[in-house]
Scaffold this motif. Structure first.
Motif, short mmCIF file in Angstrom:
data_model
loop_
_atom_site.label_atom_id
_atom_site.label_comp_id
_atom_site.label_asym_id
_atom_site.label_seq_id
_atom_site.Cartn_x
_atom_site.Cartn_y
_atom_site.Cartn_z
N ARG A 9 -3.43 -3.01 -1.44
CA ARG A 9 -3.71 -4.05 -2.42
C ARG A 9 -3.29 -5.41 -1.87
O ARG A 9 -2.24 -5.53 -1.26
CB ARG A 9 -2.91 -3.75 -3.70
CG ARG A 9 -3.17 -4.72 -4.85
CD ARG A 9 -2.11 -4.58 -5.94
NE ARG A 9 -1.89 -3.23 -6.36
CZ ARG A 9 -2.61 -2.61 -7.29
NH1 ARG A 9 -3.60 -3.23 -7.89
NH2 ARG A 9 -2.35 -1.37 -7.60
N PHE A 66 0.39 5.65 0.76
CA PHE A 66 -0.55 6.61 1.35
C PHE A 66 0.02 8.02 1.30
O PHE A 66 1.23 8.23 1.28
CB PHE A 66 -0.84 6.22 2.81
CG PHE A 66 -1.27 4.81 2.95
CD1 PHE A 66 -2.60 4.45 2.79
CD2 PHE A 66 -0.34 3.81 3.20
CE1 PHE A 66 -3.00 3.13 2.88
CE2 PHE A 66 -0.73 2.49 3.29
CZ PHE A 66 -2.06 2.14 3.14
N GLY A 69 0.83 -1.20 0.00
CA GLY A 69 0.00 0.00 0.00
C GLY A 69 0.86 1.24 0.00
O GLY A 69 2.05 1.20 0.32
N THR A 98 -9.37 1.34 -2.29
CA THR A 98 -8.98 2.70 -2.62
C THR A 98 -10.22 3.54 -2.91
O THR A 98 -11.26 2.99 -3.27
CB THR A 98 -8.06 2.73 -3.86
OG1 THR A 98 -7.64 4.07 -4.10
CG2 THR A 98 -8.75 2.20 -5.10
N ASP A 99 -10.09 4.83 -2.75
CA ASP A 99 -11.17 5.74 -3.14
C ASP A 99 -10.96 6.27 -4.55
O ASP A 99 -11.78 7.00 -5.07
CB ASP A 99 -11.22 6.95 -2.19
CG ASP A 99 -11.73 6.53 -0.83
OD1 ASP A 99 -12.44 5.52 -0.77
OD2 ASP A 99 -11.42 7.22 0.16
N TYR A 100 -9.84 5.91 -5.16
CA TYR A 100 -9.53 6.43 -6.49
C TYR A 100 -10.55 5.91 -7.50
O TYR A 100 -10.89 4.73 -7.51
CB TYR A 100 -8.11 6.00 -6.90
CG TYR A 100 -7.70 6.56 -8.22
CD1 TYR A 100 -7.50 7.92 -8.40
CD2 TYR A 100 -7.53 5.73 -9.33
CE1 TYR A 100 -7.14 8.44 -9.62
CE2 TYR A 100 -7.16 6.24 -10.56
CZ TYR A 100 -6.98 7.60 -10.70
OH TYR A 100 -6.63 8.11 -11.91
N ASP A 141 -6.89 2.27 -11.45
CA ASP A 141 -5.91 1.84 -10.47
C ASP A 141 -5.05 3.04 -10.08
O ASP A 141 -4.53 3.73 -10.95
CB ASP A 141 -5.02 0.76 -11.13
CG ASP A 141 -4.22 -0.02 -10.12
OD1 ASP A 141 -3.75 0.60 -9.13
OD2 ASP A 141 -4.06 -1.23 -10.31
N PRO A 142 -4.91 3.30 -8.79
CA PRO A 142 -4.09 4.46 -8.40
C PRO A 142 -2.60 4.23 -8.58
O PRO A 142 -1.83 5.19 -8.57
CB PRO A 142 -4.43 4.64 -6.92
CG PRO A 142 -4.83 3.29 -6.46
CD PRO A 142 -5.48 2.60 -7.64
N ASP A 158 -4.39 7.01 -2.11
CA ASP A 158 -4.16 5.97 -1.10
C ASP A 158 -4.72 4.62 -1.56
O ASP A 158 -5.80 4.56 -2.12
CB ASP A 158 -4.89 6.33 0.21
CG ASP A 158 -4.28 7.54 0.88
OD1 ASP A 158 -3.26 8.05 0.37
OD2 ASP A 158 -4.85 7.99 1.89
N PHE A 159 -3.97 3.59 -1.28
CA PHE A 159 -4.51 2.27 -1.59
C PHE A 159 -3.84 1.20 -0.74
O PHE A 159 -2.75 1.40 -0.20
CB PHE A 159 -4.33 1.92 -3.08
CG PHE A 159 -2.90 1.65 -3.46
CD1 PHE A 159 -2.07 2.68 -3.87
CD2 PHE A 159 -2.37 0.36 -3.39
CE1 PHE A 159 -0.75 2.44 -4.21
CE2 PHE A 159 -1.06 0.11 -3.73
CZ PHE A 159 -0.24 1.16 -4.14
#
Lengths: 499, 460
Positions: free
Chosen positions: B385, B332, B330, B418-420, B424-425, B382-383
């Motif tokens: 995975r 952030f 991840g 993620t909120d993206y 994919d962020p 932010d993510f």
């Protein structure tokens, strides 16, 4: 510690031996380095120096900051984060990419001339290169008020020295006067000639009092105006140039060696067109031929400055009309294709170019607002790489410069006679009197979209005025700014005041 | 230990192309003379060869098994630099103090070490030929295409780090805590030359500026359960990172946005006192009564594409013959610019017979709303995975004639938190401007795939 010393000793010994493994020389395989260029290559360097002028002919910075062109935002298209509005409304900052690009382009041309002059040349080659160098200095001093200069053969590590406005214009004049007699007299119009030097000298003397001042308060000296007149007379009396009876033929694809071209950019169909196709792509609607980018328009006030019948307002190039139905000049109203069918925009509305051109277009006229500017008409034999040559210095401009200088020296009658002579060729009515406003408007009608408008507006003191979609602007906008990259790379360069 | 290495890079090519060949029976390359001249196209290039030779050496020694010292030295010579500066010299030194060897340390500590390191490294990533004057051969003649820069020299990074390594509880828990500070100077940069200059307007140069990267890294590895039939290991590492550009006297724009209506618009900058590739955009404030965007006056520094924290978690479980491994990663504290949303999924699409997405159309938005690069499309990147998950079964006694056998199934990219709103962020479409790299811009990328792998491993 002993180990480290031993290690270092061995290491240094090996390094010392090892350097002979390869001496790390670098050769350029597919290009030349400086030592390989000789006097024999100067004609090749000169050919490429002439090619740099192609970008000058294609430059839009001096028009988009003026009152004869506007680029409206059209919905999702042409906003570009307000870059076009910044130009039209005089709100640019030092990092405006169009202005940075123009400055880079002019200084690159200047560099090509300087670089050539470090080699041994013939007197004519030297004169041509010095003319082009002077021309670039003229453009730069006009736009930026300071000119960074290098001497021929100087190294990158030497910071360019900077000529101020007054030094630069004096230098332009002294250079041109020094070389004029080494130039040819009667050549193709894309080769620098004595007439070109006289035309640029006239420009330089005409603007000298402006550049010697803060560009806000200046008066025109009689001596300078006399020099304008004598340089224009040298061209007129040569008998090599005359006004074209067909105004738009001068900008069409078969305009080679037009009788008005004193210096032009020579484009060759399919080989070298220096972006001149952008002149028509930028203004034409998507549904016209060729399918354009639906961009640049003129302003209603500028359109209204023409009387009906003036051939510079609206005309026709027969080959263009036959191929696409397009007229030449300022395109107002309903547009047709080559079969006479009325065109529509993409939403199905009539393709009727409106007079008004709001800087943010919308609603029913989203795609159709604004009169289009069709000076350089398409070459349908190769629309992407057309044959149209582009005027840099033109005979009608010489006549108008002479008239302006006469007027500024108080000889209004002689000035009026010249303007009326031009107007009769352009099928416009005879004027009864002349003054500054009339002279500026006449220059606009004759030279629209030929990159002189900003220069003229500044010299006539109108550049900061409000016009359509533009409020009055701050005096700092009389000069363009330098980017941070330029200020950082040359400590001799000072930002223009106010930025 | 001493060594020598040598490397040479060459790159050249020639090509010819044409159209409208008449006879398919004959190799096209043997009938080039017969095709129309307009369609023939030829090119050739040969980049300057670059040579790199290096001399290096290393010494290690220890004192009383408590102090460990390593020193290295490199001399790197590259033909790409100006003749004055072919060689760069890069030393490094590290000392470690194994405190656990001291008598006063309690037995519960298996290993405890403090490390201190300092070193320099060099960078020579730029095109060969950059230090020489160049004249390009063109169709019409010859043109000076590059300034010479004989002073071009190695970019040098100096790293200082201090770390603590420990292993405790019978090796059940180990970990590292490290601080690093890396300062890069004489930055190699394709910078604006002082005009008048050749038409590229740029020159490879060493900038009088520094990039400072600092960070703290913490990693922990624990064997939480350790029995004959069942083991469970968990490890995690987290890095806190910061970078900043210092003493940078210019502003360089990059991150060119793509699409109609954003021609020439850039979204990122290299600028003094900001992170590398800081986002520099209009600030979107909403829609006005006509459904058109309202922005604050002027662009602002509004985001950072560089993550502040990078996290990795790995868990592995074994129960008798069964095992399972899961890896998470991840990042952030960074932003991603969604250029796909700016230019593709726009409000005017429905009026042109194209689809849009409710994600990117605001209520009441006018189809005439001008497109702009702005914070409207700057999203939190932010993510977390699940990068990898593997289940396996190892046969205790392999059947038939196999010595060993194992069955496994692996899934990659199984889920993403993620909120993206884009695919994919973890995206980086190249939007460089004049060779100045961009970072963290999303423009119609190929999405990361989700992969399942079934495996059978046997040995005879």
């Amino acid at each position: 510690m002993k180990n480290i010393l031993k290690f270092l000793a061995v290491f240094i010994a090996i390094t010392g031996m090892g350097i002979s493994c390869t001496n790390l020389d670098e050769t350029l395989e597919d290009r030349l380095t400086k030592d390989q260029v000789t006097a024999a290559n100067v004609s090749d360097l000169l050919a490429e120096l002439y090619n740099t002028l192609g970008s000058v002919g294609d430059n839009i910075t001096f028009e988009h900051t003026s009152d004869d062109i506007i680029q409206p935002t059209r919905g999702g298209d042409w906003d570009d984060n307000g870059a076009w509005r910044a130009l039209h409304q005089h709100k640019w900052d030092p990092e405006h990419s169009t202005i940075m690009g123009a400055y880079q382009m002019y200084t690159a041309g200047l560099f090509a001339a300087i670089d050539l002059l470090q080699y041994e040349t013939t007197p004519q080659q030297e004169a041509e290169a010095r003319f082009i160098r002077a021309m670039y200095i003229f453009y730069i001093v006009d736009g930026w008020g300071q000119v960074p200069m290098r001497d021929p053969g100087s190294a990158l590590s030497e910071y360019p020295y900077v000529m101020n406005s007054s030094e630069a214009i004096s230098y332009v004049i002294s250079e041109l006067e020094a070389i004029v007699n080494n130039l040819p007299t009667n050549e193709d119009s894309w080769v620098v000639s004595q007439a070109a030097a006289h035309a640029l000298l006239a420009k330089a003397y005409l603007n000298k009092d402006v550049y010697d001042s803060d560009r806000q308060s200046f008066s025109f000296s009689a001596d300078n105006m006399t020099k304008v007149i004598s340089n224009c007379d040298a061209i007129i009396s040569s008998g090599n140039y005359s006004l074209e009876s067909d105004y738009f033929k001068m900008f069409a694809s078969d305009n080679e060696n037009s009788s008005e071209f004193i210096l032009c950019v020579h484009n060759v169909r399919g080989i070298r067109s220096n972006g001149v196709s952008g002149r028509y792509y930028a203004t034409l609607h998507y549904n016209q031929k060729p399918s354009g980018w639906n961009g640049f328009t003129t302003l209603a006030d500028f359109y209204d400055s023409f009387e009906d019948g003036d051939v510079r307002k609206h005309g026709e190039v027969p080959a263009v009309k036959a191929a696409s139905g397009l007229d030449a000049g300022l395109l107002y109203g309903q547009q047709y294709d080559e079969t006479g069918t009325a065109l529509k925009d993409r939403a199905g509305n009539p393709l009727f170019f409106t007079k008004e051109s709001p800087i943010i277009s919308g609603g029913a006229t989203l795609e159709t607002s604004g009169i289009r500017i069709m000076k350089y008409t398409p070459d349908y034999e190769n629309v992407d790489s057309p044959d149209n040559d582009v005027a840099l210095l033109r005979y009608a401009d010489v006549l108008l410069m002479k008239a302006e200088a006469l007027m500024r020296n108080g000889d209004n009658a002689a000035a009026l006679a010249i303007v009326n002579q031009l107007r009769s060729v352009r099928n416009a009515s005879q004027l009864a009197a002349i003054n500054e406003d009339v002279m500026l408007a006449e220059r606009g009608r004759e030279l629209w979209n030929e990159n002189w408008r900003r220069n003229d507006l500044v010299r006539f003191g109108k550049y900061l005025d409000a016009w359509a979609e533009k409020p009055a602007s701050d005096p700092k906008y009389l000069l363009f700014p330098f980017s941070s990259g330029q200020l950082a790379s040359n400590p001799n360069l000072q930002q223009n005041p106010g930025y | 230990m001493v060594g020598y290495s040598y490397q040479v890079n060459k790159r050249w090519g020639k090509g010819i192309s044409g159209q409208d060949f008449t006879y398919d029976e004959v190799d096209y390359l043997n009938q080039l003379q017969a095709i129309s001249q307009d369609t023939r196209n030829i090119y050739s290039y040969y980049d300057p060869e670059s040579e790199l030779q290096s001399f290096f050496g290393r010494v290690n020694f220890s004192l009383y098994d408590k102090f460990l010292v390593t020193a290295t030295m490199r001399a790197d010579g590259s033909s790409k630099f100006g003749s004055n500066n072919n060689y760069g010299y890069f030393p490094s030194a590290a000392v470690a103090y194994r405190i656990s060897e001291e008598a006063f340390m309690p037995d519960v500590i298996d290993d405890l070490k403090i490390r201190l390191g300092w070193g320099q490294t060099g960078n020579q990533e730029f095109p060969a030929g950059a230090s020489q004057a160049q004249y390009s051969i063109t169709r019409d003649g010859l043109t000076r295409s590059q300034f010479d820069n004989p002073d071009l020299k190695w970019e040098t990074s100096t790293t200082f780090n201090v770390g603590l390594d420990f292993t405790i509880l019978d090796s059940r828990l180990s970990g590292t805590l490290e601080y690093f500070n890396k300062k890069t100077k004489d930055l190699l940069f394709y910078a604006e030359a002082a005009y008048p200059s050749p038409s590229s307007g740029k020159v490879w140069t060493n900038l009088d500026a520094e990039v400072l990267n600092t960070g703290v890294e913490l990693s922990l590895n624990g064997r939480i359960v350790d029995t004959k039939d069942f083991t469970f290991d968990l490890s995690a590492n987290i890095s806190f990172l910061k970078n900043e550009l210092q003493n940078f006297a210019r502003i360089v724009e990059t991150g060119a946005l793509h699409g109609q209506g954003v021609s020439g618009v850039t979204s990122q900058r290299f600028v003094e006192g900001q992170p590398l590739n800081v986002f520099y955009l209009l600030v979107f404030e909403g829609l006005d009564g006509e459904g058109k965007s309202v922005y604050q006056e002027g662009k602002q520094y509004v985001g950072d594409p560089n993550p502040n924290q990078i996290l990795g978690i790995s868990a592995s479980l074994r129960y008798k013959n069964w095992d399972m491994v899961a890896n998470f990663n991840g990042a952030f504290g960074h932003q991603v610019y969604n250029n796909t949303a700016t230019s593709i999924l726009v409000a005017s699409n429905p009026t042109k017979g194209r689809n849009s997405s409710p994600l990117y159309m605001l209520p009441g938005e006018s189809p005439d709303n001008p497109l702009s690069g702005s914070t409207r499309y700057l999203e939190n990147g932010d993510f977390l995975r699940l990068n990898n998950l593997t289940f396996g079964y190892t046969f205790k006694k392999a059947p038939w004639f196999f010595d060993n056998a194992r069955l496994s199934v692996t899934g990659q990219n199984l889920f993403l938190i993620t909120d993206y709103t884009g695919f994919d962020p973890e995206v980086n479409t190249n939007k460089a401007v004049d060779g100045v790299p961009s970072f963290g811009i999303d423009y119609v990328p190929y999405p990361n795939s989700r992969t399942f792998t079934f495996g059978l491993n046997v040995s005879f």
